[in-house]
Enzyme design. Structure first.
Site, PDB file in Angstrom:
ATOM      1  N   SER A   1       0.850  -1.184   0.000  1.00 34.36           N
ATOM      2  CA  SER A   1       0.000   0.000   0.000  1.00 34.36           C
ATOM      3  C   SER A   1       0.888   1.238   0.000  1.00 34.36           C
ATOM      4  CB  SER A   1      -0.898   0.012   1.244  1.00 34.36           C
ATOM      5  OG  SER A   1      -0.114   0.369   2.367  1.00 34.36           O
ATOM      6  N   LYS A   2       0.233   2.382  -0.043  1.00 31.17           N
ATOM      7  CA  LYS A   2       0.928   3.676  -0.050  1.00 31.17           C
ATOM      8  C   LYS A   2       1.993   3.784   1.043  1.00 31.17           C
ATOM      9  CE  LYS A   2       0.172   6.956  -3.013  1.00 31.17           C
ATOM     10  NZ  LYS A   2       1.280   6.452  -3.779  1.00 31.17           N
TER      11      LYS A   2
END
Ligand code: GLU
Length: 483
Positions: free
Chosen positions: A250-251
């Site tokens: 994820s980010k």
């Protein structure tokens, strides 16, 4: 004939996971001389946008993943945008109702929610209770007369579905665990399950290669294929990509959109090589593959069932490896746009100075990881040193009388014959010695004088390539600058 598809939803940029799914499909198609279809699944109207479609196409093209059928290319099975095919999906749903494989459901959202909440309060799960399957003809007529909104639900048959997942092996699901799922919502919008199956049938898809998150959809989709009397494609579900901490990528793990890697100057062939090895193995320790080699070697058998770990440092390593393998012409061509926009380009670099320029590149390549690493490193070679890195000045230019010694070095180099790596090194050494300076101290000062920085490729190679005139002038400029 192998026909595969990549079916992104344009609700965001192309991310690492989607890019890898696209790549595996593309490699499979190219390996088998098949067709790679790109289909835009824009069914989430609120979150989908044309800008995202364009961004996804740009990212795929950057990776060199080209499609044989799809947006901007067309093909015999278009349109390749899912919402443009909704009528076809609805027709199929109505046909399923006529044939008894599906039925209209008039239940209100309120009732469904209340039933679910009551079941949950008892600590139980809830599946649709088939109330509308039991309606008699008269009741149905009454509901139709009242123009009640109706959804279409599949009548899930009793039994089990087994499919031979090409990655995970046989997977069996008991239909008792599958509710009569909705294929057209009461607002007449077809659902993902219906649209994807209709489109895959109409586009004659033979192999569905997609993320593990779709495993639970597969039995429902197979039920639909059977009800529609269509051939069931082969399925291969590719494991998730995890961050270095083994949590879903994820980010938090840094850049995840393909466009970010492009902007960072990662080489596309390195990105593709790296992605291919996220979950696929050639069956040996080899790591560096060109696109063509990947096409030749790729097979679904090589995809492992375990999750793959995304390591950004490894990606940089691949980028460095591929940079080092580019021909001088290719490298020049790729770096040129940045030099042009930075005002560093002149046509002589591709003409009479080309040979010199290639030598400069070969000096820089061993330390480069991204395309963007070249322009700043090229500045001193292209004659535009402006100012000295203050940290370098602080750290390395404090010796008393340094100005005088730098000046002496400029004088010694001015008359040096020949001006090569060995003679420049010997000169720096001799000047340092007679000044009572450490060799390293004068090396640092010289490097800062000619490059403006504390780090550069090998100093004496650098001096020779920059050339006597510039080196002497820059040493004099540093002598002036120093107290
Ligand atoms: N549009 C779906 C997604 O982006 C893919 C559907 C599929 O591959 O079946 O997850």
């Amino acid at each position: 004939m192998v026909r595969v598809r990549f079916a992104p939803s344009p609700t965001g940029y192309l991310h690492v996971g989607g890019a890898r799914t696209a790549l595996f499909n593309w490699l499979y198609a190219r390996h088998h001389g098949g067709i790679f279809v790109l289909r835009i699944e824009d069914t989430d109207a609120e979150r989908s946008s044309d800008d995202m479609v364009r961004a996804i196409l740009t990212s795929l093209r950057w990776m060199g993943v080209d499609w044989d059928e799809g947006p901007e290319v067309g093909g015999p099975h278009g349109p390749y945008t899912q919402t443009a095919r909704f009528d076809r999906h609805r027709e199929r749903a109505d046909a399923l109702v006529r044939e008894g494989h599906a039925y209209y459901c008039y239940c209100s959202t309120q009732r469904l929610q209340a039933e679910r909440a009551a079941a949950e309060a008892r600590g139980e799960g809830w599946m649709y209770d088939r109330q509308c399957l039991r309606l008699g003809a008269e009741e149905i007529a009454a509901m139709e007369a009242a123009q009640l909104p109706r959804a279409v639900r599949v009548r899930v048959p009793e039994g089990k579905t087994t499919f031979a997942d090409q990655v995970h092996g046989p997977i069996t699901v008991d239909h008792a665990t599958i509710e009569d799922f909705v294929i057209v919502r009461s607002d007449a919008l077809p659902t993902y399950q219906l649209s994807v199956v209709c489109d895959d049938i109409d586009m004659a898809i033979t192999h569905v290669i997609r993320g593990d998150d779709h495993i639970s959809n597969t039995p429902k989709q197979i039920i639909l294929y059977r009800a529609l009397d269509a051939e069931v494609p082969a399925f291969a579900h590719v494991p998730l990509i995890l961050g270095p901490d083994k949590k879903r990528l994820s980010k938090r793990h840094g850049a995840t959109a393909v466009g970010e890697y492009q902007a960072q100057g990662i080489l596309p062939e390195a990105f593709v090589n790296f992605l291919a090895l996220l979950g696929w193995s050639p069956g040996s320790d080899e790591e560096i593959f060109s696109r063509d080699q990947l096409v030749a070697r790729f097979s679904l058998d090589g995809i492992s069932g375990g999750n793959a770990v995304f390591n950004p440092e490894k990606l940089e390593w691949f980028s460095a490896q591929h940079l080092a393998r580019l021909s001088p012409d290719e490298l020049l061509a790729r770096v040129r746009p940045e030099l042009e926009s930075g005002g560093l380009w002149d046509d002589g670099l591709a003409g009479e100075r080309r040979e010199w320029f290639v030598r400069v590149f070969s000096l820089l390549v061993p330390r480069a990881r991204r395309l963007g690493d070249f322009a700043p490193q090229l500045v001193p070679f292209l004659g535009k040193v402006e100012g000295y890195d203050p940290a370098a000045v602080d750290k390395h230019l404090k010796a008393p009388g340094l100005s005088h010694h730098v000046s002496a070095l400029a004088d010694a180099l001015r008359a040096l014959e020949p001006f090569d790596e060995a003679t420049t090194e010997a000169t720096v050494r001799a000047v340092a010695e007679s000044a009572g300076l450490k060799f390293g101290a004068l090396v640092h000062a010289t490097r800062i004088a000619v490059t403006g920085r504390a780090v550069s490729p090998g100093l004496f190679e650098t001096l020779v390539l920059i050339g006597r005139g510039q080196v002497v002038a820059r040493l004099e400029a540093l002598a002036q600058f120093l107290p």
